[in-house]
Design a protein around this motif. Sequence first.
Motif, PDB file in Angstrom:
ATOM      1  N   UNK A 128       1.084  -0.997  -0.156  1.00  0.00           N
ATOM      2  CA  UNK A 128       0.329   0.311  -0.145  1.00  0.00           C
ATOM      3  C   UNK A 128       0.664   1.409   0.085  1.00  0.00           C
ATOM      4  N   UNK A 129       1.519   1.474   0.252  1.00  0.00           N
ATOM      5  CA  UNK A 129       2.708   2.631  -0.168  1.00  0.00           C
ATOM      6  C   UNK A 129       3.895   2.314  -1.324  1.00  0.00           C
ATOM      7  N   UNK A 130       3.900   3.430  -1.961  1.00  0.00           N
ATOM      8  CA  UNK A 130       4.913   4.126  -3.465  1.00  0.00           C
ATOM      9  C   UNK A 130       5.878   4.839  -2.847  1.00  0.00           C
ATOM     10  N   UNK A 131       7.472   4.418  -3.135  1.00  0.00           N
ATOM     11  CA  UNK A 131       8.055   5.833  -3.269  1.00  0.00           C
ATOM     12  C   UNK A 131       8.641   5.769  -4.079  1.00  0.00           C
ATOM     13  N   UNK A 132       9.821   6.800  -4.328  1.00  0.00           N
ATOM     14  CA  UNK A 132      10.927   7.231  -4.937  1.00  0.00           C
ATOM     15  C   UNK A 132      12.252   6.800  -4.530  1.00  0.00           C
ATOM     16  N   UNK A 133      12.172   5.918  -3.740  1.00  0.00           N
ATOM     17  CA  UNK A 133      13.647   5.492  -2.860  1.00  0.00           C
ATOM     18  C   UNK A 133      14.683   4.450  -3.950  1.00  0.00           C
ATOM     19  N   UNK A 134      15.703   4.872  -4.087  1.00  0.00           N
ATOM     20  CA  UNK A 134      17.280   4.386  -4.602  1.00  0.00           C
ATOM     21  C   UNK A 134      16.845   2.616  -4.159  1.00  0.00           C
ATOM     22  N   UNK A 135      17.019   2.110  -5.171  1.00  0.00           N
ATOM     23  CA  UNK A 135      16.402   0.071  -4.138  1.00  0.00           C
ATOM     24  C   UNK A 135      18.175  -0.168  -5.161  1.00  0.00           C
ATOM     25  N   UNK A 231      10.624  10.773  -1.644  1.00  0.00           N
ATOM     26  CA  UNK A 231       9.231  11.266  -2.074  1.00  0.00           C
ATOM     27  C   UNK A 231       8.375   9.365  -0.891  1.00  0.00           C
ATOM     28  N   UNK A 232       7.781   9.580  -0.400  1.00  0.00           N
ATOM     29  CA  UNK A 232       7.345   8.412  -0.070  1.00  0.00           C
ATOM     30  C   UNK A 232       5.672   8.291   0.842  1.00  0.00           C
ATOM     31  N   UNK A 233       4.433   7.448   0.128  1.00  0.00           N
ATOM     32  CA  UNK A 233       3.834   7.741   1.138  1.00  0.00           C
ATOM     33  C   UNK A 233       2.326   6.610   0.696  1.00  0.00           C
TER      34      UNK A 233
END
Length: 257
Positions: A128-135, A231-233
């Motif tokens: 249920x969460x999205x982000x632009x984290x650099x995997x 960003x994270x939401x």
Amino acid sequence: MKVVIFAGGRGTRISEESMLRPKPMIEIGGKPILWHIMKIYAAYGHTEFIICLGYKGWIIKEYFANYFLHNADMKVDLASNSMEILQNNAEPFKISLIETGLDTMTAGRLKRVLPYTGNEPFMLTYGDGVSDVDLDALLAYHRNSGKVCTMTAIQATSRFGVLKMQEDGTIDSFEEKPEDSGTWINGGFFVINPEIRDYLDGDMDEVMWERDPMDRLAATGQIGAYKHHDFWKCMDTLRDKEELEQMWEGRPAWKKW
């Protein structure tokens, strides 16, 4: 690297939508948020997924069982009852859909899918969460840390406006939603080594992953935090869904594909 996704909860805080479908199947821009999460991982080359099913898991199964057909360009000849695929628009995903129990807690769900992760590190997140984290950076951080588990930490934002005031109560200014409260919280997007099985011993079905196992990891110095500042939401409420929809209409920060 395989990616485990928790997708079995009831999503009671967004019951307006989750009464009809599992929370990870609630759509943003016409696609389930689960699809958005998988696309984030796929952008970094991770295309093998293990989905932990529970509440209304059959809906997720049916979605992926029919995914190829629903996303392909096709020609149907009704006279001969034949079908021709003109173009395949499906992603190269491999998806294991595992029933982990209707009311099983997150630690129990994780334990139940460990046989499918193999004896190798894997990634884990919430549905249920999205982000632009650099995997890539997250994975490098985890490997360098030598710890069993790495959690992406994000800074909590206030849900309420705050006041800046003087000692005598004179208000200097208002801030609607300060983006940096100074507090770091669990943002999901974990990387986990196979030794995690030692922290999931016994019956875990009524245990939250975020409590006993993570507490034990912390007590032994085996969990680290990768700090993500961008960003994270999480889609917790109907308002969150509406905000994500608005973002999708512009330039959504999590879209890396």
